[in-house]
Scaffold this active site. Structure first.
Site, PDB file in Angstrom:
ATOM      1  CE1 TYR A 109      38.393  70.259   3.467  1.00 43.88           C
ATOM      2  CE2 TYR A 109      36.444  69.580   2.245  1.00 43.88           C
ATOM      3  CZ  TYR A 109      37.697  70.165   2.267  1.00 43.88           C
ATOM      4  OH  TYR A 109      38.240  70.649   1.106  1.00 43.88           O
TER       5      TYR A 109
ATOM      6  CG  HIS B 112      42.867  67.306   0.873  1.00 43.99           C
ATOM      7  ND1 HIS B 112      42.000  67.315   1.942  1.00 43.99           N
ATOM      8  CD2 HIS B 112      42.755  68.537   0.312  1.00 43.99           C
ATOM      9  CE1 HIS B 112      41.399  68.487   2.026  1.00 43.99           C
ATOM     10  NE2 HIS B 112      41.854  69.250   1.054  1.00 43.99           N
TER      11      HIS B 112
END
Length: 284
Positions: free
Chosen positions: A56, A114
């Protein structure tokens, strides 16, 4: 095994997704201090579980979250994610150490893969995660966006009790493939973390479910979003992690357990979802 996962998340009914910063509409509208204040507000509301990722905003989300938590670090669970390109044994340890530095902590409560990487074997991934567990750099591990087959392959290779969660996109607008992963996680003692549980602003995919959820919200004095979160949480071992920086929404999302919700109400929403041909979760 499920008791172990539930114990890990004991006292937590919702998390806060802390995604990309300085992106989209927020690029010019928010400052770093605005993001820090949003975390402080979340803490004051009662949030004690924060979910972010190294991917992110190139690690900036982790950095701001670490700065904002500060002395409150010991009071919360921090979950972050390693990107699939970093899953090899040569890069996994460095990624974890970089996340630890950005988060300003000496351990990560929940370290998640992820996305699966078909170029890295489950054995290699398990080897790297096991090393982090052995050295105390992470307390528990989990995955995101894994199929039942991928879940099973990694689950069998990790130390007993270390694998506690499977994170998937799950809301009233999701279809077909996600419930299979949810069912496998439930059967094998994992808690399912639901990201984008409010459908990224689109609560419903079908008219019948929309009508029923709106009716329930009016009956119990809640918002439709709160009813959606409650339906998800009551549909299994599911912990929603909505992402919001809107103060009202943050408070409302945290309070989705604060109204009467009967089994018959849950069943009626599930029935309308089936009529809309949207979701395949059985009433709990």
């Amino acid at each position: 095994m499920l008791d172990n996962a539930r114990d890990f998340f004991k006292g937590i009914h919702v998390g806060l997704g802390f995604g990309g910063v300085f992106e989209g509409k927020e690029r010019e509208a928010l400052s770093e201090e605005d993001y820090v204040r949003s975390v402080h507000l979340a803490l004051s509301i009662g949030y004690r579980f924060f979910d972010t990722a190294e991917a992110y905003s190139g690690g900036r989300s982790e950095s701001i979250l670490g700065k904002a938590l500060g002395r409150n670090r010991q009071e919360v669970l921090i979950a972050t994610k390693i990107s699939p390109e970093n899953l090899s044994p040569l890069t996994l340890l460095k990624s974890a150490e970089d996340s630890l530095r950005r988060l300003r902590t000496d351990y990560i409560d929940l370290y998640q893969v992820h996305w699966p990487n078909p170029g890295v074997s489950p054995e290699q991934t398990a080897e790297g995660l096991s090393l982090l567990l052995e050295n105390g750099l992470v307390k528990r591990v989990g995955v995101c966006n894994y199929s039942p087959r991928q879940l099973r392959e990694l689950w069998t290779l990790l130390p007993a009790g270390s694998f506690v969660s499977s994170q998937v996109e799950l809301s009233l607008v999701d279809r077909f493939q996600v419930p299979r992963s949810l069912a496998w996680a439930e059967q094998n003692g994992l808690v399912t973390l639901a990201y984008s549980p409010l459908g990224k602003g689109r609560l419903f995919a079908g008219e019948k479910a929309a009508l029923r959820v709106t009716e329930v919200a009016e009956e119990v004095g809640a918002t439709p979003a709160q009813v959606v979160l409650r339906w998800l949480a009551e549909s299994g071992s599911i912990l929603p992690i909505p992402a919001s920086r809107n103060p009202d929404h943050m408070e409302q999302n945290f309070g989705f357990m604060d109204f009467e919700y009967k089994p018959a109400t849950h069943a009626s929403i599930t029935s309308e979802l089936a009529e809309d041909d949207v979701a395949y979760l059985s009433p709990s």
